[in-house]
Design an enzyme around this catalytic site. Structure first.
Site, PDB file in Angstrom:
ATOM      1  N   LYS A 102       0.957  -1.236   0.002  1.00 45.53           N
ATOM      2  CA  LYS A 102      -0.039  -0.043   0.081  1.00 45.53           C
ATOM      3  C   LYS A 102       0.768   1.365   0.118  1.00 45.53           C
ATOM      4  CE  LYS A 102      -3.762   1.760   2.695  1.00 45.53           C
ATOM      5  NZ  LYS A 102      -4.748   1.884   3.789  1.00 45.53           N
ATOM      6  N   SER A 183      -9.539   1.688   3.031  1.00 47.98           N
ATOM      7  CA  SER A 183      -8.743   2.325   2.306  1.00 47.98           C
ATOM      8  C   SER A 183      -7.533   1.590   1.544  1.00 47.98           C
ATOM      9  CB  SER A 183      -7.908   3.721   2.935  1.00 47.98           C
ATOM     10  OG  SER A 183      -7.062   2.979   4.112  1.00 47.98           O
ATOM     11  N   SER A 207     -10.068  -0.476   7.053  1.00 52.93           N
ATOM     12  CA  SER A 207      -9.310  -0.403   5.974  1.00 52.93           C
ATOM     13  C   SER A 207      -8.732  -1.723   5.305  1.00 52.93           C
ATOM     14  CB  SER A 207      -8.184   0.784   5.893  1.00 52.93           C
ATOM     15  OG  SER A 207      -8.869   2.043   6.040  1.00 52.93           O
TER      16      SER A 207
END
Length: 771
Positions: A102, A183, A207
């Protein structure tokens, strides 16, 4: 040409030369990968090349990856060399395995770490994040950075929905119109779409669990502190955690084993959580009978689905599956003050996070070797200065503004933290202890906040697919350090249900003629804002709509022309053979085929540079686009000239060097519909009248039939309709189609023909994503 495109292109070209024969790349697990390394059917280089090829093919569609590592192939080659020289010596558990991170997880290499924001582009970190250092020690190859909700979805009150300025809008690979959640959007999409096997995400509140659930992958949200947050762009030291997102529970657990442990740069949290790490690691808890004897609670307020819906029925089946496999399921449990916990404003969660975010982010930024921004205030100012790139009008930055207005952890924040602690102690902790639960179960990530506010662990596992084919998940949560129990439960549940299927990349509609016709029925009709065209064409709309023409005998009696100049495939090719088979099929079902017919001036019609089309279209485009832009309530550009200027000012983002904007420049140089344009339009009308229209009327045709879109210009210049239907697949598995075209208003005939053809041939297959 951009660096990302060059790297991906090079990898794709090298794939054929360096591929591993006999290894099945799609849906490959870590165990399969290690076996391939061991038996020689796979190399790290081939694996990296495959995933780079997948990214090259799929990323333009799903926007899962922000950038790839230019050093990935070199790292893979080094891993292959180490493996050859190691003999029987043990090497890291992720040795030679590509990992996608990420974009808020720092790497000290050529990759950026930006949380998806343009504001941090070009910033330089001092060191790898703690989890990245552990991955490298385990031998992993960092293949790139994944897209994410910008700033981990902590910028805007309305949320960014899987979008970031650097990565664009992430798309759910199962149903492209369904939300991908965030996210950790990119890691979940990439794992689901076989763009990589191993990814890392982060979670503050939902997330990891949410995108894992909605993209049909497995996500582990560890106890806070079990994995280091050092080098991770932060939100909250109380709630932030880093965890794996993979396609299977086993893969995620292998990764978890590699990244847990003490880190002096996150000393307080990792020291406190280290006591939970079991001797011998977590893979020992991958037990097929892991459900036996477990006590799992079903809290009220989560499984509230209407009776008869797919979700309701599937979740009920899963609860029964748990019981059949030895689980004691305790239903109708109440978590005290659940409504307060789920309301971030009332619980105090948002107030605390806002203060923690400012403190933590400013500390992170101050530790960078270089950064164009050094504080949250700088980022707010950057967004104000770049409203278009950062989509400020669409999303705003309200949470940033609220956070910037905080002044540290004062009495209000301390009271809120105490309230969150009390809500947990009197809520999930009390319920779990009183009922001696090993876990609670909830759909998707619906219990994420219950777990988040106290730093509790959770695991999301694929549970099913809804009416549209969009995935949903099931999550198991527990108290701090309950990872062993949760792994046993999640793994045994996964093995007992085996729910997960690879993604189909479905558009929401129109895989079939009937779907397309249903949509057509909805969208046709008069519109005062497009009055001239829609009024004229409205006479063609049949009473009762178009669905009535979905007839399985729709080929019977139809006169279909086969114009010369289109079916020019060499004898013996797959296309030649299959298309002639289709012609025979149509005859068998009653169609009258008239072949060897000529469309007058076909060569000129297909020559867009000389038939007048490229004289008329640029002038029409400029007039129409400028009119559209002038009618917008707000737009950063108000004319074609503005669009050209924007592209010149943003050559990288708009890939100006790769594609240019020649047609834009030609269009901008036009001055309306003058004598040359009128003459060109008249020529196009004449070509259509003397060509397709005359031919179809003379021969009393219901349609013409051509391969793919080869007759598109023939139809386009006269505003004629056409329907394309799957026809077959070439030697390499690449699809090709058949197009049926007709005169204005011939949609009913074309629908009858196309639907009947589709039903008798049933050509279409789901994609295989072959390399």
């Amino acid at each position: 040409m951009s660096r990302l495109r060059l790297l991906l292109l090079a990898a794709a070209l090298a794939l054929a030369a360096g591929s591993s024969h006999g290894f099945e790349f799609h849906e490959a697990t870590l165990d399969a990968i290690h076996l391939g390394f061991k038996n020689g059917s796979l190399t790290s280089t081939a694996l990296v090349r495959f995933y780079l090829s997948q990214i090259s093919r799929l990323n333009p569609l799903v926007h899962a990856v922000i950038e790839v590592n230019p050093d990935a192939l070199r790292q893979a080659a080094r891993a292959d060399a180490e493996r050859r020289s190691s003999g029987d010596r043990q090497i890291g558990g992720l040795h030679g395995v590509p990992v996608l991170l990420k974009d808020n997880i720092a790497t000290r290499d050529q990759l950026n770490t930006t949380a998806g924001s343009m504001a941090l582009l070009g910033s330089v970190v001092r060191r790898d994040a703690g989890v990245v250092a552990r991955l490298r020690r385990a031998g992993a190859v960092v293949i790139g950075k994944a897209n994410m909700d910008e700033w981990a979805n902590f910028r805007s009150a309305i949320g960014t929905g899987g979008w970031s300025a650097r990565g664009g809008q992430g798309k759910n690979p199962y149903v492209l119109s369904s939300p991908p959640c965030g996210s950790s959007t990119g890691p979940a999409i990439a794992a689901a779409a076989n763009m990589v096997a191993v990814t890392l995400g982060t979670e503050t509140d939902g997330s990891i669990l949410c995108p894992s659930s909605l993209n049909s992958v497995v996500g582990i949200k560890p106890t806070v502190g079990l994995t280091s947050r050092a080098g991770v762009i932060p939100i909250s030291p109380r709630q932030d955690t880093v965890g794996p997102i993979c396609r299977t529970v086993a893969d995620a657990v292998h990764v978890l084993d590699a990244i847990v442990g003490y880190d002096e740069l996150d000393a307080v949290a990792t020291r406190a959580a280290s006591k939970y790490i079991p001797e011998g690691g977590y893979t020992q808890f991958l037990k097929i009978d892991g459900l036996k004897g477990k006590r799992i609670g079903v809290p009220n307020g989560f499984f509230d689905f209407e009776d008869g819906t797919i979700r309701q029925m599937v979740y009920q089946q899963h609860l029964k599956t748990l019981e059949r496999n030895g689980v004691v399921v305790i239903q109708n449990l109440d978590i005290a003050d659940l409504d307060v916990i789920q309301n971030a404003t009332v619980s105090g969660e948002l107030a605390v996070l806002a203060a923690e975010f400012k403190i933590s982010l400013n500390a992170y930024l101050s530790d960078l070797s270089f950064s164009p921004v050094r504080s949250l205030a700088d980022i707010i100012q950057f967004n104000n200065a770049h409203p278009d790139e950062e989509m400020l009008k669409q999303f705003g930055q309200l949470i940033f503004l609220v956070s910037e207005n905080t002044t540290g952890i004062g009495s209000v924040e301390k009271a809120a933290i105490q309230q969150l602690d009390d809500l947990t102690a009197n809520g999930v902790e009390k319920v779990m202890k009183e009922h001696r639960l090993d876990a609670i179960v909830a759909p998707d990530s619906s219990s994420a906040t219950v777990l988040a506010i106290a730093g509790l662990p959770g695991i999301a596992v694929p549970a099913g697919y809804d009416e549209q084919g969009a995935p949903f998940g099931i999550s198991f949560g527990g108290l701090k350090g309950y990872e062993p129990r949760l792994i046993e439960i999640a793994y045994a549940f996964e093995q007992a249900t085996k729910v997960r299927n690879p993604p189909m990349f479905k558009q929401p509609i129109c895989r079939t003629i009937s779907d397309a016709v249903r949509v057509l029925d909805v969208i046709v009709g008069y519109d005062a804002r497009d009055a001239v065209a829609t009024k004229k064409a409205s006479r063609y709309i049949p009473r009762g709509g178009y669905m009535q023409f979905l007839r399985t005998d729709g080929l019977r009696g139809k006169r279909i022309g086969i114009p010369n100049g289109f079916f020019n495939y060499p004898n013996g090719t797959v296309q030649h053979t299959i298309l002639h088979q289709h012609l025979d099929t149509m005859r068998k079902h009653g169609a009258i085929l008239i072949d060897n017919i000529n469309i007058a001036n076909l060569g000129l019609i297909l020559d867009v540079l000389n038939n007048g089309e490229q004289i008329a279209l640029p002038a029409e485009f400029k007039l129409s686009l400028d009119a559209y832009l002038s009618d917008l309530s707000y737009s950063p550009v108000h004319s074609l000239a503005d669009v050209i200027a924007f592209n010149n000012a943003h050559p990288i983002e708009e890939r100006l060097k790769d594609f240019g904007q020649l047609i834009f420049l030609v269009a901008e140089n036009t001055t309306g519909i003058g004598a040359p344009e009128r003459a060109a339009i008249q020529e196009l009308k004449k070509l259509s009248a003397d060509g397709l229209e005359k031919l179809m009327k003379e021969l009393k045709l219901d349609a013409i039939m051509t391969p793919n879109d080869s007759a598109a210009s023939v139809l386009a210049i006269g505003g004629m309709p056409g329907i394309t239907v799957p026809a077959g697949y070439g030697k390499l598995g690449v699809p090709f189609g058949i197009c049926f075209g007709g005169l204005k208003g011939y949609e009913p005939r074309l629908i009858e023909i196309a639907y009947a053809f589709e039903q008798v041939t049933r050509v279409r297959k789901i994609p295989t994503f072959s390399p």
